[in-house]
Write an enzyme that holds these catalytic residues in place. Structure first.
Site, PDB file in Angstrom:
ATOM      1  N   TYR A 154     -38.564  17.400  28.939  1.00  0.00           N
ATOM      2  CA  TYR A 154     -38.170  17.653  27.548  1.00  0.00           C
ATOM      3  C   TYR A 154     -38.526  16.447  26.665  1.00  0.00           C
ATOM      4  O   TYR A 154     -39.201  16.572  25.642  1.00  0.00           O
ATOM      5  CB  TYR A 154     -36.664  17.965  27.472  1.00  0.00           C
ATOM      6  CG  TYR A 154     -36.100  17.778  26.087  1.00  0.00           C
ATOM      7  CD1 TYR A 154     -36.436  18.658  25.060  1.00  0.00           C
ATOM      8  CD2 TYR A 154     -35.256  16.703  25.783  1.00  0.00           C
ATOM      9  CE1 TYR A 154     -35.950  18.471  23.775  1.00  0.00           C
ATOM     10  CE2 TYR A 154     -34.766  16.513  24.511  1.00  0.00           C
ATOM     11  CZ  TYR A 154     -35.113  17.398  23.515  1.00  0.00           C
ATOM     12  OH  TYR A 154     -34.645  17.196  22.239  1.00  0.00           O
ATOM     13  N   GLY A 163     -30.001  12.902  35.280  1.00  0.00           N
ATOM     14  CA  GLY A 163     -30.757  12.554  34.068  1.00  0.00           C
ATOM     15  C   GLY A 163     -29.915  11.981  32.941  1.00  0.00           C
ATOM     16  O   GLY A 163     -30.445  11.662  31.877  1.00  0.00           O
ATOM     17  N   ASP A 164     -28.591  11.840  33.128  1.00  0.00           N
ATOM     18  CA  ASP A 164     -27.755  11.298  32.052  1.00  0.00           C
ATOM     19  C   ASP A 164     -27.862   9.771  31.973  1.00  0.00           C
ATOM     20  O   ASP A 164     -27.685   9.080  32.973  1.00  0.00           O
ATOM     21  CB  ASP A 164     -26.271  11.647  32.286  1.00  0.00           C
ATOM     22  CG  ASP A 164     -25.895  12.999  31.722  1.00  0.00           C
ATOM     23  OD1 ASP A 164     -26.688  13.563  30.943  1.00  0.00           O
ATOM     24  OD2 ASP A 164     -24.800  13.497  32.050  1.00  0.00           O
TER      25      ASP A 164
HETATM   26  N1  UDP Z   1     -20.695  16.092  29.361  1.00  0.00           N
HETATM   27  C1  UDP Z   1     -19.605  16.349  30.177  1.00  0.00           C
HETATM   28  N2  UDP Z   1     -19.190  17.659  30.312  1.00  0.00           N
HETATM   29  C2  UDP Z   1     -19.820  18.701  29.691  1.00  0.00           C
HETATM   30  C3  UDP Z   1     -20.935  18.424  28.867  1.00  0.00           C
HETATM   31  C4  UDP Z   1     -21.352  17.110  28.733  1.00  0.00           C
HETATM   32  O1  UDP Z   1     -19.007  15.436  30.756  1.00  0.00           O
HETATM   33  O2  UDP Z   1     -19.411  19.853  29.880  1.00  0.00           O
HETATM   34  C5  UDP Z   1     -21.144  14.687  29.162  1.00  0.00           C
HETATM   35  C6  UDP Z   1     -22.576  14.455  29.611  1.00  0.00           C
HETATM   36  O3  UDP Z   1     -22.607  14.140  30.991  1.00  0.00           O
HETATM   37  C7  UDP Z   1     -22.995  13.285  28.711  1.00  0.00           C
HETATM   38  C8  UDP Z   1     -22.194  13.544  27.425  1.00  0.00           C
HETATM   39  O4  UDP Z   1     -21.127  14.418  27.784  1.00  0.00           O
HETATM   40  O5  UDP Z   1     -22.556  12.082  29.263  1.00  0.00           O
HETATM   41  C9  UDP Z   1     -23.029  14.194  26.325  1.00  0.00           C
HETATM   42  O6  UDP Z   1     -23.671  15.317  26.871  1.00  0.00           O
HETATM   43  P1  UDP Z   1     -24.381  16.447  25.983  1.00  0.00           P
HETATM   44  O7  UDP Z   1     -24.933  17.471  26.908  1.00  0.00           O
HETATM   45  O8  UDP Z   1     -23.448  16.929  24.925  1.00  0.00           O
HETATM   46  O9  UDP Z   1     -25.541  15.656  25.228  1.00  0.00           O
HETATM   47  P2  UDP Z   1     -26.770  14.760  25.814  1.00  0.00           P
HETATM   48  O10 UDP Z   1     -26.308  13.331  25.663  1.00  0.00           O
HETATM   49  O11 UDP Z   1     -27.040  15.169  27.211  1.00  0.00           O
HETATM   50  O12 UDP Z   1     -27.901  15.069  24.893  1.00  0.00           O
END
Ligand code: UDP
Length: 327
Positions: free
Chosen positions: A145, A288-289
């Site tokens: 992505y 990937g986080d």
């Molecule tokens: N996250 C979480 N639970 C969820 C969705 C997201 O703990 O149900 C965490 C995710 O691991 C990251 C943060 O929230 O650390 C933000 O995730 P999101 O998918 O909203 O945005 P990203 O940063 O991936 O674009």
């Protein structure tokens, strides 16, 4: 007229509202694969929009738009955005995001439309080498992505050098919240984002919220992100449009608040806003986080005169009101 690709989607629809309220005529081009017909119906109530259902992968679909409307600037949102899916199915992402964008840019050149605002992402930087992230940070995206977004940025720079196509790339941090008047909001299927997922747990009561990892090297062990309000985000596009119109020059800007919140802090803020307690489940880390993503948006402030105005609480409150309207 302004052409907005992906105008039936989350950031796209809020940007459409921002332009309509500033008095511009807008053409929306959207395949409705992820955007919603209901969103188009509510946008029609706000101002003068023309909606064309089409797929950027079919060059004829997009060429017809330039043939039939007098477009001066394009705001390009259309694209697939799910990180995890892009890892499992890169072909879908490269075909859609890259070929779709190429078809759009080539049609623009053919019809002599030379200004574009592109929705890019902080995911192009990859693992932070320093924080906060400024626009000069090395670019090493860690998933397909992010790579599609970086490639499109590079294509735009080549098209500027060769054909004089001027572009503003807005590199978004985490976008949150909904239209204050509940005319549109965040609506993904399936939903993977933190705030709507917390709110779904609040509304459904017996559904727990899952935290992906509490063993990160952060004060409370959960990931830190920079949450920009969606209406502030939409405003950045209008300011980019005005900048491009005045200066006719390509550039890129981080769009973030420069403030970080951990997953647990976002959760606590949402519980407080809703006045409800929600069950928490700690899950393994999500692939990937990044541990921390935080913007330096001083360039946008200095050059575009953009600055985040709304707080995380504002975003959660509007997101909650919107979430209650969803089917
Ligand atoms: N996250 C979480 N639970 C969820 C969705 C997201 O703990 O149900 C965490 C995710 O691991 C990251 C943060 O929230 O650390 C933000 O995730 P999101 O998918 O909203 O945005 P990203 O940063 O991936 O674009």
């Amino acid at each position: 007229m302004i052409l907005i690709t992906g105008g039936a989607g989350y950031i796209g629809s809020h940007t459409v509202i921002n332009f309509l309220e500033a008095g511009y005529d807008v053409v929306i081009f959207d395949s409705l694969e992820n955007g919603h017909a209901e969103t188009i119906e509510s946008l029609k109530l706000i101002g003068n929009i023309h909606f064309i259902k089409g797929d950027l992968k079919n060059i004829q679909d997009i060429e017809n738009v330039f043939k039939n409307y007098s477009i001066d600037t394009v705001v390009h949102f259309a694209g697939f955005i799910q990180v995890e899916e892009s890892v499992k199915n890169p072909s879908k992402y490269y075909r859609n995001n890259i070929i779709g964008s190429l078809n759009l840019f080539d049609s623009m050149i053919k019809y002599n439309v030379k200004k574009i605002i592109f929705s890019s992402t902080c995911a192009i930087y990859g693992k932070p080498q320093y924080l906060p992230l400024d626009e000069k940070h090395p670019k090493n995206p860690i998933n397909p992505y992010g790579r599609t977004k970086l490639m499109i940025e590079e294509i735009l720079d080549d098209y500027d050098r060769a054909y004089g196509l001027k572009s503003i790339k807005l590199r978004y941090f985490n976008v949150a919240g909904a239209d204050s008047q509940k005319r549109t909001g965040e609506w993904h299927e399936p939903e993977t984002h933190i705030i709507p997922n917390i709110l779904k747990s609040i509304i459904k009561k017996n559904k727990s919220f899952k935290i992906f990892g509490n063993d990160y090297n952060t004060p409370d062990g959960t990931c830190i992100r920079d949450y920009v309000n969606i209406e502030d985000m939409a405003e950045a596009h209008k300011l980019a449009y005005l900048f491009l119109k005045e200066k006719n020059k390509s550039d890129c800007f981080n769009i973030g608040t420069e403030k970080g919140y951990s997953v647990k802090e976002v959760f606590a803020t949402a519980e407080k806003a809703a006045g409800t307690k929600v069950q928490l489940e700690i899950m393994p880390r999500r692939e990937g986080d990044a541990e921390v993503l935080l913007s330096d948006s001083s360039k946008a402030e200095k050059i575009l005169h953009w600055k985040a105005k709304k707080s995380l609480e504002d975003s959660i409150n509007t997101a909650l009101s919107w979430e209650k309207t969803l089917p």
